[in-house]
Design a protein around this motif. Structure first.
Motif, PDB file in Angstrom:
ATOM      1  N   PRO A 102     -18.534  51.158   0.796  1.00  0.00           N
ATOM      2  CA  PRO A 102     -19.603  50.444   0.455  1.00  0.00           C
ATOM      3  C   PRO A 102     -19.856  50.743   1.817  1.00  0.00           C
ATOM      4  O   PRO A 102     -19.093  50.620   2.399  1.00  0.00           O
ATOM      5  N   GLN A 103     -21.182  50.670   2.031  1.00  0.00           N
ATOM      6  CA  GLN A 103     -21.660  50.690   3.360  1.00  0.00           C
ATOM      7  C   GLN A 103     -22.946  49.796   3.514  1.00  0.00           C
ATOM      8  O   GLN A 103     -23.609  48.942   2.715  1.00  0.00           O
ATOM      9  N   ALA A 125     -12.679  43.051   3.483  1.00  0.00           N
ATOM     10  CA  ALA A 125     -12.675  43.203   4.622  1.00  0.00           C
ATOM     11  C   ALA A 125     -13.892  42.176   4.939  1.00  0.00           C
ATOM     12  O   ALA A 125     -14.149  41.517   5.674  1.00  0.00           O
ATOM     13  N   ILE A 126     -14.215  41.531   3.606  1.00  0.00           N
ATOM     14  CA  ILE A 126     -15.591  40.703   3.200  1.00  0.00           C
ATOM     15  C   ILE A 126     -14.936  39.061   3.442  1.00  0.00           C
ATOM     16  O   ILE A 126     -13.732  39.337   3.283  1.00  0.00           O
ATOM     17  N   LEU A 127     -15.744  39.245   4.919  1.00  0.00           N
ATOM     18  CA  LEU A 127     -15.940  37.330   4.539  1.00  0.00           C
ATOM     19  C   LEU A 127     -16.141  36.340   3.735  1.00  0.00           C
ATOM     20  O   LEU A 127     -17.562  37.052   3.717  1.00  0.00           O
ATOM     21  N   HIS A 128     -15.927  35.194   2.671  1.00  0.00           N
ATOM     22  CA  HIS A 128     -17.044  34.532   2.246  1.00  0.00           C
ATOM     23  C   HIS A 128     -16.804  33.414   2.038  1.00  0.00           C
ATOM     24  O   HIS A 128     -16.092  32.774   2.352  1.00  0.00           O
ATOM     25  N   PHE A 129     -18.311  32.964   2.495  1.00  0.00           N
ATOM     26  CA  PHE A 129     -18.636  31.644   2.824  1.00  0.00           C
ATOM     27  C   PHE A 129     -18.799  31.036   1.688  1.00  0.00           C
ATOM     28  O   PHE A 129     -20.136  31.046   1.118  1.00  0.00           O
ATOM     29  N   PRO A 130     -18.610  29.827   0.850  1.00  0.00           N
ATOM     30  CA  PRO A 130     -19.038  29.911  -0.425  1.00  0.00           C
ATOM     31  C   PRO A 130     -20.463  28.827  -0.189  1.00  0.00           C
ATOM     32  O   PRO A 130     -20.837  28.675  -0.757  1.00  0.00           O
ATOM     33  N   LEU A 142     -19.238  40.596   6.808  1.00  0.00           N
ATOM     34  CA  LEU A 142     -18.194  41.656   7.780  1.00  0.00           C
ATOM     35  C   LEU A 142     -17.781  40.438   9.404  1.00  0.00           C
ATOM     36  O   LEU A 142     -18.472  40.717   9.872  1.00  0.00           O
ATOM     37  N   LEU A 143     -16.391  40.721   9.615  1.00  0.00           N
ATOM     38  CA  LEU A 143     -15.887  40.800  10.978  1.00  0.00           C
ATOM     39  C   LEU A 143     -15.784  41.814  11.443  1.00  0.00           C
ATOM     40  O   LEU A 143     -15.049  43.335  11.537  1.00  0.00           O
TER      41      LEU A 143
END
Length: 152
Positions: A2-3, A18-23, A36-37
């Motif tokens: 993905p890009q 690598a995705i950070l999820h903020f519910p 993304l960090l």
């Protein structure tokens, strides 16, 4: 792979893990939940939280221990539940970042009142707003004469 299109980093390739999820999103960005960090060469320890839903939203951040080595995290019961830390949050694999603000005049500051806390095992994150006044949302960053990077 993905890009993501970003305002400051052009196109960034990333892995889904690598995705950070903020519910619940972030305060002022409640509709944005995937970030993304990004570590940009030459700006360490500064990192960037780049929204995957909005290319214009990129938040500079630093590890809280880089700002205050004695920082003590205080999570609410709701944050512990959201982060899915288990029965012992102090033993969980948590990271703690302070969002950085770089005003046009004055020193760069770090938000120690409401750090971004990440469970590295699950990649779930929250901005944990403290209920006390021990820390401030505009904590001066000592030696902030360096540039904050492209998201400032």
């Amino acid at each position: 792979m993905p890009q993501a299109m970003t305002r400051h980093f052009a196109t960034v390739e990333y892995h889904e893990d690598a995705i950070l999820h903020f519910p619940s999103g972030l305060p002022a960005f409640e509709g944005l939940s995937r970030f993304l960090l990004i570590e940009h060469p030459g700006t360490a320890p500064l990192v960037f939280l780049q929204s995957l839903e909005s290319p214009d939203v990129c938040l500079p951040a630093v590890p809280v221990k880089a700002v205050d080595p004695n920082y003590e995290l205080a999570l609410t019961a709701e944050d512990v539940e959201t982060l899915d830390t288990g029965a012992a949050p102090e033993e969980a694999n948590l990271g703690c970042l302070a969002v950085v603000s770089v005003p046009a005049t004055g020193p760069a500051t770090a938000n120690l009142l409401a750090p971004v806390v990440v469970n590295w095992r699950t990649r779930i994150a929250v901005q944990s707003v403290r209920s006390d006044t021990r820390y401030h949302h505009q904590h001066p960053i000592v030696g902030s004469g360096t540039e904050a990077g492209p998201c400032s």
